[in-house]
Design a protein around this motif. Structure first.
Motif, mmCIF file in Angstrom:
data_model
loop_
_atom_site.group_PDB
_atom_site.id
_atom_site.type_symbol
_atom_site.label_atom_id
_atom_site.label_comp_id
_atom_site.label_asym_id
_atom_site.label_seq_id
_atom_site.Cartn_x
_atom_site.Cartn_y
_atom_site.Cartn_z
ATOM 1 N N ASN A 151 0.823 -1.211 0.000
ATOM 2 C CA ASN A 151 0.000 0.000 0.000
ATOM 3 C C ASN A 151 0.856 1.260 0.000
ATOM 4 O OD1 ASN A 151 -2.045 -1.984 0.596
ATOM 5 N ND2 ASN A 151 -3.288 -0.343 1.492
ATOM 6 N N THR A 152 1.981 1.189 0.698
ATOM 7 C CA THR A 152 2.842 2.358 0.867
ATOM 8 C C THR A 152 3.434 2.839 -0.449
ATOM 9 O OG1 THR A 152 3.396 1.724 3.142
ATOM 10 C CG2 THR A 152 4.929 3.212 2.028
ATOM 11 N N VAL A 153 3.788 1.912 -1.338
ATOM 12 C CA VAL A 153 4.480 2.315 -2.564
ATOM 13 C C VAL A 153 3.531 2.849 -3.625
ATOM 14 C CG1 VAL A 153 6.428 0.760 -2.186
ATOM 15 C CG2 VAL A 153 4.477 -0.035 -3.530
ATOM 16 N N ARG A 154 2.220 2.838 -3.351
ATOM 17 C CA ARG A 154 1.287 3.505 -4.251
ATOM 18 C C ARG A 154 1.496 5.006 -4.114
ATOM 19 N NH1 ARG A 154 -3.458 1.079 -6.201
ATOM 20 N NH2 ARG A 154 -3.002 -1.094 -6.708
ATOM 21 N N HIS A 155 1.884 5.654 -5.169
ATOM 22 C CA HIS A 155 2.343 7.039 -5.038
ATOM 23 C C HIS A 155 2.423 7.654 -6.420
ATOM 24 C CE1 HIS A 155 5.462 10.117 -4.735
ATOM 25 N NE2 HIS A 155 6.346 9.331 -5.296
ATOM 26 N N ASP A 205 1.083 19.797 -6.204
ATOM 27 C CA ASP A 205 0.391 19.307 -5.009
ATOM 28 C C ASP A 205 1.426 18.880 -3.971
ATOM 29 O OD1 ASP A 205 -1.085 18.050 -3.075
ATOM 30 O OD2 ASP A 205 -2.262 16.825 -4.453
ATOM 31 N N ILE A 206 1.740 19.780 -3.037
ATOM 32 C CA ILE A 206 2.792 19.501 -2.060
ATOM 33 C C ILE A 206 2.373 18.418 -1.068
ATOM 34 C CG2 ILE A 206 2.089 21.317 -0.454
ATOM 35 C CD1 ILE A 206 5.717 20.323 -1.323
ATOM 36 N N LYS A 207 1.053 18.306 -0.814
ATOM 37 C CA LYS A 207 0.600 17.302 0.144
ATOM 38 C C LYS A 207 0.829 15.888 -0.387
ATOM 39 C CE LYS A 207 -3.436 15.627 2.720
ATOM 40 N NZ LYS A 207 -4.877 15.843 3.040
ATOM 41 N N TYR A 208 0.263 15.602 -1.557
ATOM 42 C CA TYR A 208 0.355 14.230 -2.071
ATOM 43 C C TYR A 208 1.608 13.990 -2.905
ATOM 44 C CZ TYR A 208 -4.252 13.259 -0.256
ATOM 45 O OH TYR A 208 -5.309 13.069 0.597
ATOM 46 N N GLY A 209 2.260 15.062 -3.327
ATOM 47 C CA GLY A 209 3.478 14.891 -4.104
ATOM 48 C C GLY A 209 4.726 14.710 -3.259
ATOM 49 N N MET A 210 4.708 15.252 -2.043
ATOM 50 C CA MET A 210 5.933 15.220 -1.231
ATOM 51 C C MET A 210 5.671 14.844 0.227
ATOM 52 S SD MET A 210 8.686 18.279 -0.998
ATOM 53 C CE MET A 210 9.900 18.414 0.270
ATOM 54 N N TYR A 211 4.708 15.513 0.849
ATOM 55 C CA TYR A 211 4.471 15.284 2.275
ATOM 56 C C TYR A 211 4.005 13.855 2.557
ATOM 57 C CZ TYR A 211 1.774 15.412 6.644
ATOM 58 O OH TYR A 211 1.243 15.118 7.875
ATOM 59 N N ILE A 212 2.950 13.396 1.880
ATOM 60 C CA ILE A 212 2.401 12.069 2.145
ATOM 61 C C ILE A 212 3.394 10.944 1.832
ATOM 62 C CG2 ILE A 212 0.633 10.401 1.399
ATOM 63 C CD1 ILE A 212 -0.400 12.427 3.420
ATOM 64 N N PRO A 213 4.136 10.979 0.700
ATOM 65 C CA PRO A 213 5.124 9.921 0.469
ATOM 66 C C PRO A 213 6.167 9.822 1.583
ATOM 67 C CG PRO A 213 4.718 11.113 -1.559
ATOM 68 C CD PRO A 213 4.003 11.869 -0.486
ATOM 69 N N LEU A 214 6.601 10.958 2.139
ATOM 70 C CA LEU A 214 7.562 10.923 3.245
ATOM 71 C C LEU A 214 6.919 10.352 4.503
ATOM 72 C CD1 LEU A 214 9.279 14.391 2.662
ATOM 73 C CD2 LEU A 214 10.345 12.134 2.362
ATOM 74 N N VAL A 215 5.684 10.771 4.795
ATOM 75 C CA VAL A 215 4.951 10.225 5.945
ATOM 76 C C VAL A 215 4.828 8.712 5.812
ATOM 77 C CG1 VAL A 215 2.647 10.073 6.997
ATOM 78 C CG2 VAL A 215 3.647 12.306 6.501
ATOM 79 N N ASN A 216 4.436 8.252 4.632
ATOM 80 C CA ASN A 216 4.225 6.821 4.409
ATOM 81 C C ASN A 216 5.504 6.019 4.568
ATOM 82 O OD1 ASN A 216 1.547 7.350 3.881
ATOM 83 N ND2 ASN A 216 1.728 7.183 1.656
ATOM 84 N N SER A 217 6.601 6.551 4.048
ATOM 85 C CA SER A 217 7.880 5.836 4.125
ATOM 86 C C SER A 217 8.343 5.694 5.572
ATOM 87 C CB SER A 217 8.942 6.577 3.307
ATOM 88 O OG SER A 217 8.559 6.689 1.959
ATOM 89 N N VAL A 218 8.256 6.776 6.319
ATOM 90 C CA VAL A 218 8.692 6.746 7.718
ATOM 91 C C VAL A 218 7.769 5.852 8.541
ATOM 92 C CG1 VAL A 218 9.030 8.151 9.798
ATOM 93 C CG2 VAL A 218 9.795 9.004 7.574
ATOM 94 N N ARG A 219 6.472 5.897 8.251
ATOM 95 C CA ARG A 219 5.518 5.026 8.954
ATOM 96 C C ARG A 219 5.864 3.554 8.740
ATOM 97 N NH1 ARG A 219 1.188 6.105 6.295
ATOM 98 N NH2 ARG A 219 0.111 7.576 7.665
#
Length: 358
Positions: free
Chosen positions: A215-219, A242-256
């Motif tokens: 699920n995480t690598v969906r990006h 889109d800073i939220k889904y282009g950068m912020y969310i991928p970083l959140v997902n990776s760290v999670r």
């Protein structure tokens, strides 16, 4: 993240003593405007801590207001202990000034008719109080008004086990949402027991970790093959990013994902990074932290912030005009190159895991 000894003490007292949803909204607006003036005057991590301290205080006050409303309506006091919890950006203590609702309830003891009726009304009422205080209802319905996110502790444990056992996209998505859970009000022990049950399910469970990684690598792609930033082609934000889904969310997902793999129970991304750094197993965490702080700063400074009835709204897009700033574009591209590098590493990790399990 740091706790707040923050804005003017009068704002803090004002929110805590609000006696109605309308008062809560008015006092939130005053505090929010004070915080908006502080943006870019202090480090973004500290500023966001102040913002989320405000949100937590509003939520605690909303819970008190809701209990009072229930008594006035003839339902009496709560029939048992309960915990009000939050998910999403609120769970990670990364909510913006315009974030919506992501919350739930944990109820003590065995379910029974009277208890169910009380908390069904309470959950609906609390979500309404928060909406009146300025928090839009979650489009995905992750709210205490919904039965899926309002359960006794035992029912929660059974639901978590059900999600873990299915390993399909939707139940794993719910598990990922749940991973950001944080206690805000009510009985903290219920939240602690919930967290224990949640994380025990990940111990020595490689198939579950792989499902979360899938699920995480969906990006969505943010850079083209030449390393150029991909912007929106159509719509109101054409030419923007889109800073939220282009950068912020991928970083959140990776760290999670890394945190769940190591049994880290922190919910805030910066706190998760701190615990991961202490493991000494990853050499790129400093770069991730820097990129994440950049994402927070850019997201909080998007130019599309507007006010509606005193409350702030934003699209999370960097405008086409701002992207013409060479320094901003260079910084954005550099951070997105890191996001792509991490994403490709996670894709390789997923392929290796799937080969082992095939």
């Amino acid at each position: 993240m740091e706790s707040a000894g923050w804005v003017n003490e009068n704002y803090y007292t004002s929110i805590a003593t609000a006696g109605s949803p309308h008062e809560l909204k008015i006092r939130r607006i005053a505090c929010q405007n004070e915080l908006l003036q502080q943006l870019n005057m202090i480090p973004i991590g500290e500023w966001l801590s102040r913002v989320n301290a405000m949100h937590d205080l509003i939520a605690k006050t909303a819970v008190q207001i809701c209990e009072a409303q229930m008594r006035e309506a003839g339902y009496g006091p709560p029939p048992c202990a309960y915990s009000f919890i939050v998910f999403g950006s609120a769970g990670r203590q990364e909510a913006t000034l315009w974030s919506d609702q992501d919350n739930g309830l944990i109820v003590d003891g065995e379910p029974d008719g009277a208890k169910n009726r009380y908390f069904e009304v309470f959950g609906t009422q609390l979500s309404d109080v928060l909406e009146e205080a300025g928090y839009e209802k979650c489009e995905g319905k992750v709210m205490c008004s919904e039965p899926m996110w309002r359960k006794t502790l035992q029912e929660w444990k059974e639901q978590l086990e059900g999600w873990r056992s299915q390993l399909e996209w939707e139940p794993v998505r719910y598990l990922i949402i749940a991973s950001d859970m944080r206690h805000v009000a009510g009985n903290a022990e219920l939240s602690a027991q919930w967290l224990k049950a949640y994380h025990e399910g990940f111990i020595d469970n490689e198939k579950l970790s792989t499902a979360v990684l899938r699920n995480t690598v969906r990006h969505k792609a943010t850079l083209n093959l030449l390393g150029q930033v991909l912007t929106e082609r159509f719509g109101d934000y054409a030419g923007g990013f889109d800073i939220k889904y282009g950068m912020y969310i991928p970083l959140v997902n990776s760290v999670r994902h890394l945190s769940l793999s190591h049994g880290i129970q922190e919910s805030a991304t910066l706190n998760r990074l701190t615990e991961l750094e202490q493991l000494g197993q990853y050499d790129y965490l400093v770069d991730i932290r820097t990129a994440f702080l950049t994402a927070l700063r850019m997201r909080s400074n998007t130019p599309y912030i507007t006010q509606q009835n005193g409350l702030l709204l934003s699209s999370d897009y960097i405008s086409e005009q701002d992207l013409k700033n060479k320094q901003l574009m260079s910084e954005l591209r550099g951070r997105l190159l890191l996001v792509r590098r991490i994403h490709r590493a996670l894709q390789r990790q997923l392929r290796a895991a799937e080969r082992r399990q095939s």
